[in-house]
Design an enzyme around this catalytic site. Structure first.
Site, PDB file in Angstrom:
ATOM      1  N   GLU A 207       0.916  -1.065  -0.105  1.00  0.00           N
ATOM      2  CA  GLU A 207      -0.209  -0.122   0.136  1.00  0.00           C
ATOM      3  C   GLU A 207       0.896   1.288   0.095  1.00  0.00           C
ATOM      4  OE1 GLU A 207      -3.499   0.058   0.068  1.00  0.00           O
ATOM      5  OE2 GLU A 207      -3.486  -1.945   0.096  1.00  0.00           O
ATOM      6  N   CYS A 241      -2.279   9.382   2.338  1.00  0.00           N
ATOM      7  CA  CYS A 241      -1.872   8.781   1.344  1.00  0.00           C
ATOM      8  C   CYS A 241      -2.826   9.148  -0.008  1.00  0.00           C
ATOM      9  CB  CYS A 241      -1.921   7.261   1.481  1.00  0.00           C
ATOM     10  SG  CYS A 241      -3.388   6.639   1.856  1.00  0.00           S
TER      11      CYS A 241
END
Ligand code: NAD
Length: 448
Positions: A207, A241
C-alpha cells in the site's frame, strides 16, 4: 525476534486461530480495547502528530470500529464452502472452494495514520484466521508503544506479537519466514520489502503513496469542489496517502479556484492556522525540511507559505505559478501544499496524468458525463472519485489499494479477507461409475 515469529508459527500450526468463534472473539476484544482507550489513543496520536482529536476519532478510531462491525458478521459466510459445478466431461463430480488462512502475517505500518493503518489490516487478517506480527512505525512512537501494550493486554497473546523498531529491526524481521507481508509506506521501502519477500517467495500487499491528481472543469460546482479539495488536502496537515496532491484545471479557473480553496482554509482554520485546534503538524523535522524545500524560493505562494520549524508548522499553502518540471511536481508532496496547474481541457489532463506513475487515487469534479467517462475509461488509478476525495477510504464495502507505482493488492472488507486467505479448490468424484476411464490411453480421439 526469531522466537517471537517461530512462536506464532507454532500457534498457527495448532489450529488455534481456525475456529470462527476465536476470530470473532479477537475482533470483539479489539473493539473493547479501542472503546475503552479512546482518550489514550487520541492523546498518543496527538503527541506523535499534533493531530486534532476529532480527526483521530473520525479517520482512525471510527474506521477501525466500522471495519470490525462490517467484517465480524460476514466472516462465516466468506469462509464457508462455495459450491460450483464441474464440467460435463468430469461428471459425476462435485467441486467447491474454501478459504484457508495464509498463516502468519507481517503487518508493517507507517506513522501518518498510526492506529488505523496498523489495526485495519489486522482486522482483516484476524477475520481470515491468521496470526499477526505487527511492526508499527518508529516515527509515531507514542502510538506504537500504546499499540504494543494494548494488543498484549486485550488480544490472545499466543497469536499476536508487536515488534517495535526502525530499519535494523524491520530488516531483521524481513529475514524471518512469513506467509504474507502487508506493507504500507513509501515506494522506496516497498521495493526493499518486495525484494526480501521474493527471497522466500512470500506474497506481499504493498500500500504505497502517489501524487493523486484532481481535475476540475468549468461545469463543476466550484464552491463544493473547493471545500472538498481543501478538506482532502489539509486534513492531517496533508499527510494522507489519498489526499489530493495537485489540481489540474482550465486556465481561466486557476485563479478563482485557488481563491475559493484559500477561502475554505480560512473557514476551516481561521486567519492564523498555527493557533487552530483543528489543524495538525508535520511529523518531524526531516519531513518539515523536505516540505519547506518544496515551497517557492521567492516566497510567492498564492496563499499560505508561512512556516515555523520549531513548531513543525506549515500553513495550508496554495501554489499557482507551478510548472510541471518544478520540484513540487516531481514527488508525492505529503504535506499541506497544493499546486494548481492549467491544462487546456480534460483530454490534456488525461494525457498529463497518464504520462506519470499510476496514482493511488484520482478525483474529478465535473458535471459532464463525457468527461467522467473519459477519466473512467482512459486513466488507471487505485481509485477514482467523482466529486469525492478520500470517500472510498471510508467504506468497508470497497477494496482499497493501488496499482503500479501506488501498490499492489487491496484490503478492507471482503477484499481484505481474501487478501489474507488462500482460496482452495476442492474436487470430489465418486469411484463408481469410473467415468474418468474415457480419458485414459490408448487414446480414441473421442472429442474429434
Ligand atoms: P514510515 O517511515 O513510517 O515507514 C513505513 C514503515 O516502513 C515503518 O514501519 C518503517 O519502520 C519501515 N521502514 C522504513 N525504512 C525501512 C527499511 N529500509 N527497511 C524496512 N522497513 C523500513 O512511513 P513512510 O514510508 O514515510 O509513510 C509515508 C508514505 O506511505 C507516503 O508515501 C504515503 O503515501 C504512503 N502511505 C500509503 C498508504 C496506503 O494505504 N497506500 C497509507 C499511508 C501512507
Amino acid at each position: 525476534m526469531n522466537d517471537n515469529v517461530a512462536g506464532l508459527h507454532r500457534v498457527f500450526d495448532t489450529g488455534a486461530t481456525l475456529p470462527l468463534d476465536w476470530r470473532r472473539e479477537q475482533l470483539r476484544r479489539m473493539k473493547g480495547m479501542i472503546t475503552a482507550h479512546r482518550k489514550d489513543i487520541e492523546h498518543a496520536v496527538y503527541l506523535d502528530l499534533g493531530k486534532p482529536a476529532a480527526e483521530t476519532a473520525l479517520m482512525e478510531i471510527k474506521l477501525v470500529l466500522d471495519e470490525i462491525k462490517f467484517v465480524e458478521p460476514r466472516l462465516a459466510r466468506w469462509s464457508g464452502r462455495h459450491h460450483v459445478t464441474m464440467p460435463l466431461l468430469m461428471q459425476p463430480a462435485r467441486s467447491w472452494t474454501i478459504t484457508e488462512p495464509k498463516g502468519v502475517i507481517l503487518v508493517i505500518s507507517p506513522w501518518n495514520y498510526p492506529l488505523m493503518l496498523s489495526l485495519e489490516p489486522m482486522v482483516d487478517a484476524i477475520a481470515a484466521g491468521n496470526c499477526v506480527c505487527l511492526k508499527p512505525s518508529e516515527l509515531s512512537p507514542n502510538t506504537s508503544a500504546l499499540l504494543q501494550r494494548l494488543i498484549g493486554e486485550y488480544l490472545d497473546p499466543r497469536a499476536f506479537a508487536v515488534v517495535q523498531g526502525a530499519v535494523p529491526e524491520t530488516t531483521e524481521l524481513l529475514r524471518q519466514p512469513f506467509d504474507h507481508i502487508f506493507y504500507t509506506g513509501n515506494g522506496r521501502v516497498g521495493s526493499i520489502v518486495m525484494e526480501a519477500a521474493a527471497k522466500q517467495l512470500t506474497p506481499v500487499t504493498l500500500e504505497l503513496g502517489s501524487k493523486s491528481p484532481v481535475f476540475v472543469d468549468a461545469s463543476a460546482n466550484l464552491d463544493v469542489a473547493a471545500g472538498r479539495i481543501a478538506w482532502g488536502r489539509f486534513t492531517n496537515a496533508g499527510q494522507t496517502c489519498v489526499a489530493p496532491d495537485y489540481v489540474l484545471t482550465t486556465p481561466e479557473l486557476v485563479e478563482p479556484l485557488a481563491q475559493k480553496i484559500s477561502a475554505f482554509t480560512h473557514k476551516f482554520f481561521g486567519d492564523n492556522p498555527a493557533e487552530s485546534a483543528s489543524y495538525g503538524r508535520i511529523v518531524n523535522t526531516r519531513q518539515f525540511d523536505r516540505l519547506a524545500g518544496l515551497l517557492p524560493t521567492d516566497g510567492k505562494a498564492f496563499s499560505g507559505g508561512e512556516t515555523n520549524r520549531e513548531r513543525l508548522y506549515i500553513a495550508p499553502t496554495i501554489l499557482t505559478n507551478v510548472r510541471p518540471d518544478d520540484p513540487v511536481m516531481q514527488e508525492e508532496i505529503f504535506g499541506p501544499i497544493l499546486p494548481i496547474l492549467a491544462v487546456r481541457d480534460a483530454r490534456e489532463a488525461v494525457k498529463f496524468i497518464n504520462r506519470r506513475p499510476k496514482p493511488l487515487a484520482l478525483y474529478v469534479f465535473s458535471r459532464s458525463k463525457a468527461t467522467r467517462l473519459l477519466f473512467e475509461r482512459h486513466t488507471s488509478s487505485g481509485a477514482l472519485g467523482f466529486n469525492l476525495p478520500l470517500g472510498h477510504l471510508l467504506s468497508s464495502r470497497l477494496p482499497f489499494g493501488g496499482i503500479g507505482a501506488s501498490g499492489m493488492g487491496s484490503y478492507h472488507g471482503k477484499a481484505g479477507f481474501l487478501e489474507f486467505s488462500h482460496v482452495k479448490t476442492v474436487t470430489s468424484k465418486p469411484t463408481f461409475p469410473d467415468t474418468l476411464r474415457i480419458a485414459y490411453p490408448p487414446y480414441r480421439n473421442i472429442l474429434r
